[in-house]
Enzyme design. Sequence first.
Site, mmCIF file in Angstrom:
data_model
loop_
_atom_site.group_PDB
_atom_site.id
_atom_site.type_symbol
_atom_site.label_atom_id
_atom_site.label_comp_id
_atom_site.label_asym_id
_atom_site.label_seq_id
_atom_site.Cartn_x
_atom_site.Cartn_y
_atom_site.Cartn_z
ATOM 1 C CE LYS A 1 -41.198 39.084 39.739
ATOM 2 N NZ LYS A 1 -40.046 38.440 39.078
ATOM 3 C CG LEU B 1 -41.082 33.505 38.779
ATOM 4 C CD1 LEU B 1 -41.797 32.290 38.192
ATOM 5 C CD2 LEU B 1 -41.164 34.676 37.818
ATOM 6 C CB CYS C 1 -39.190 31.339 35.496
ATOM 7 S SG CYS C 1 -38.095 32.041 36.752
ATOM 8 C CE LYS D 1 -40.216 36.394 29.082
ATOM 9 N NZ LYS D 1 -40.136 37.478 30.032
ATOM 10 C CB THR E 1 -32.857 34.956 32.035
ATOM 11 O OG1 THR E 1 -33.617 34.020 32.813
ATOM 12 C CG2 THR E 1 -33.324 36.358 32.355
ATOM 13 N N GLY F 1 -34.679 40.662 24.871
ATOM 14 C CA GLY F 1 -33.368 40.116 25.215
ATOM 15 C C GLY F 1 -32.321 41.161 24.917
ATOM 16 N N GLY G 1 -36.099 45.199 28.898
ATOM 17 C CA GLY G 1 -36.015 44.624 30.242
ATOM 18 C C GLY G 1 -34.939 45.235 31.104
ATOM 19 C CB THR G 2 -31.553 43.931 31.909
ATOM 20 O OG1 THR G 2 -32.012 42.616 32.247
ATOM 21 C CG2 THR G 2 -30.348 44.267 32.744
HETATM 22 C C1 LIG Z 1 -34.902 40.884 37.773
HETATM 23 C C2 LIG Z 1 -35.654 40.169 36.683
HETATM 24 C C3 LIG Z 1 -36.917 39.621 36.950
HETATM 25 C C4 LIG Z 1 -37.622 38.950 35.952
HETATM 26 N N1 LIG Z 1 -38.864 38.451 36.230
HETATM 27 C C5 LIG Z 1 -39.584 37.846 35.246
HETATM 28 C C6 LIG Z 1 -40.927 37.406 35.485
HETATM 29 O O1 LIG Z 1 -41.499 37.589 36.560
HETATM 30 N N2 LIG Z 1 -41.579 36.767 34.469
HETATM 31 C C7 LIG Z 1 -41.000 36.570 33.224
HETATM 32 O O2 LIG Z 1 -41.641 35.994 32.332
HETATM 33 N N3 LIG Z 1 -39.737 37.023 32.958
HETATM 34 C C8 LIG Z 1 -39.033 37.643 33.938
HETATM 35 N N4 LIG Z 1 -37.760 38.105 33.664
HETATM 36 C C9 LIG Z 1 -37.187 37.940 32.304
HETATM 37 C C10 LIG Z 1 -37.367 39.210 31.441
HETATM 38 O O3 LIG Z 1 -38.746 39.513 31.290
HETATM 39 C C11 LIG Z 1 -36.712 39.054 30.050
HETATM 40 O O4 LIG Z 1 -37.320 37.967 29.368
HETATM 41 C C12 LIG Z 1 -35.210 38.810 30.114
HETATM 42 O O5 LIG Z 1 -34.615 39.519 31.183
HETATM 43 C C13 LIG Z 1 -34.496 39.186 28.817
HETATM 44 O O6 LIG Z 1 -34.674 40.557 28.494
HETATM 45 P P1 LIG Z 1 -33.610 41.714 28.923
HETATM 46 O O7 LIG Z 1 -32.244 41.225 28.529
HETATM 47 O O8 LIG Z 1 -34.036 42.955 28.175
HETATM 48 O O9 LIG Z 1 -33.739 41.875 30.406
HETATM 49 C C14 LIG Z 1 -37.030 38.806 34.650
HETATM 50 C C15 LIG Z 1 -35.767 39.354 34.387
HETATM 51 C C16 LIG Z 1 -35.070 40.043 35.377
HETATM 52 C C17 LIG Z 1 -33.738 40.627 35.038
#
Ligand SMILES: Cc1cc2nc3c(=O)[nH]c(=O)nc-3n(C[C@H](O)[C@H](O)[C@H](O)COP(=O)(O)O)c2cc1C
Length: 300
Positions: free
Chosen positions: A44, A72, A128, A163, A191, A241, A263-264
């Site tokens: 995280k 964050l 972010c 990123k 996201t 993603g 991720g999700t």
């Molecule tokens: C609950 C949550 C918290 C996240 N926290 C961070 C973070 O702290 N730093 C970051 O670079 N991306 C963060 N992301 C983005 C994810 O790392 C990722 O780039 C994004 O969710 C797309 O991938 P996914 O569709 O597989 O989740 C977060 C995403 C979610 C859903």
Amino acid sequence: MNMKVNIAGVEWNNPVTVASGTFGSGAEFADYVDLNRLGAVTTKGVANIPWAGNPTPRVAETYGGMMNAVGLQNPGIDLFCERDIPFLRQYDTKIIVNVCGKSTEDYCEVVERLADEDVDMLEINISCPNVKEGGIAFGQNPKAAEEITKAVKKYAKQPVIMKLSPNVTSIAEMAKAVEAGGADAVSLINTLTGMKVDINRKAFVLANKTGGVSGPAIHPIAVRMVYEAANAVQIPIIGMGGIASAEDAIEMLLVGASAVSVGTANFHDPAVTMKVVDGIEAYMKRQGFESVADMVGIVK
Ligand SMILES: Cc1cc2nc3c(=O)[nH]c(=O)nc-3n(C[C@H](O)[C@H](O)[C@H](O)COP(=O)(O)O)c2cc1C
């Protein structure tokens, strides 16, 4: 057959890591996942001081995914170094520390602090959408993205992954900008900014009004952006993603990602990463690929 990949000089046992913020710092998932079987664990985001994050509610379900505006929340670099690095070091996996900040100085402070810590790579989150200062402000302007990359590179002892945000007109331009700034790799996508309304309360579902959309619904957009970035730069790409299966991960590799992050999907199935690793291996056997590198970017 060889599952190993080399990302900016760091050898991972396989091409699969987890997306920052969806896996804590590993401990939360250690009962479900053999962390030794992940190529890397991406933590995280961590800042120079503890952050409380945004007011709640800050997560919501959406069709084929979710929205979050966590903002964050993190314990700060001191506790992180004391608690999370020793935990992860017990495992045969690479450690990627995701770094966040509100100003160039904030990012540099964390990167400098990590220089002598036992971590393998740094991932700098300039994408972010849920924090008012910093973050996305660097990730939507190519010049600012190049400058912040140059600044952190001055302090970094580990390879730097920048990123990128999908909330831009040209992802290729952003990838080129961070490459010009000296990035060792890029990861994408973060996201996509979204909004959801509770029609009964006649109010926004998230206290922050907007949130970042993630999960399977964004996967085709992510594949397109990974393809565009891969064709714009020479440095390795970590694709993410909406990856929820080996098939989703393999798509990313075929369009040019050298590694992938899940991720999700971890929230829905905490053991999904193991299925992704096994599925990539089975595909390579079936298709006769000797190494992961042999399939990277072959779909032109
Ligand atoms: C609950 C949550 C918290 C996240 N926290 C961070 C973070 O702290 N730093 C970051 O670079 N991306 C963060 N992301 C983005 C994810 O790392 C990722 O780039 C994004 O969710 C797309 O991938 P996914 O569709 O597989 O989740 C977060 C995403 C979610 C859903």
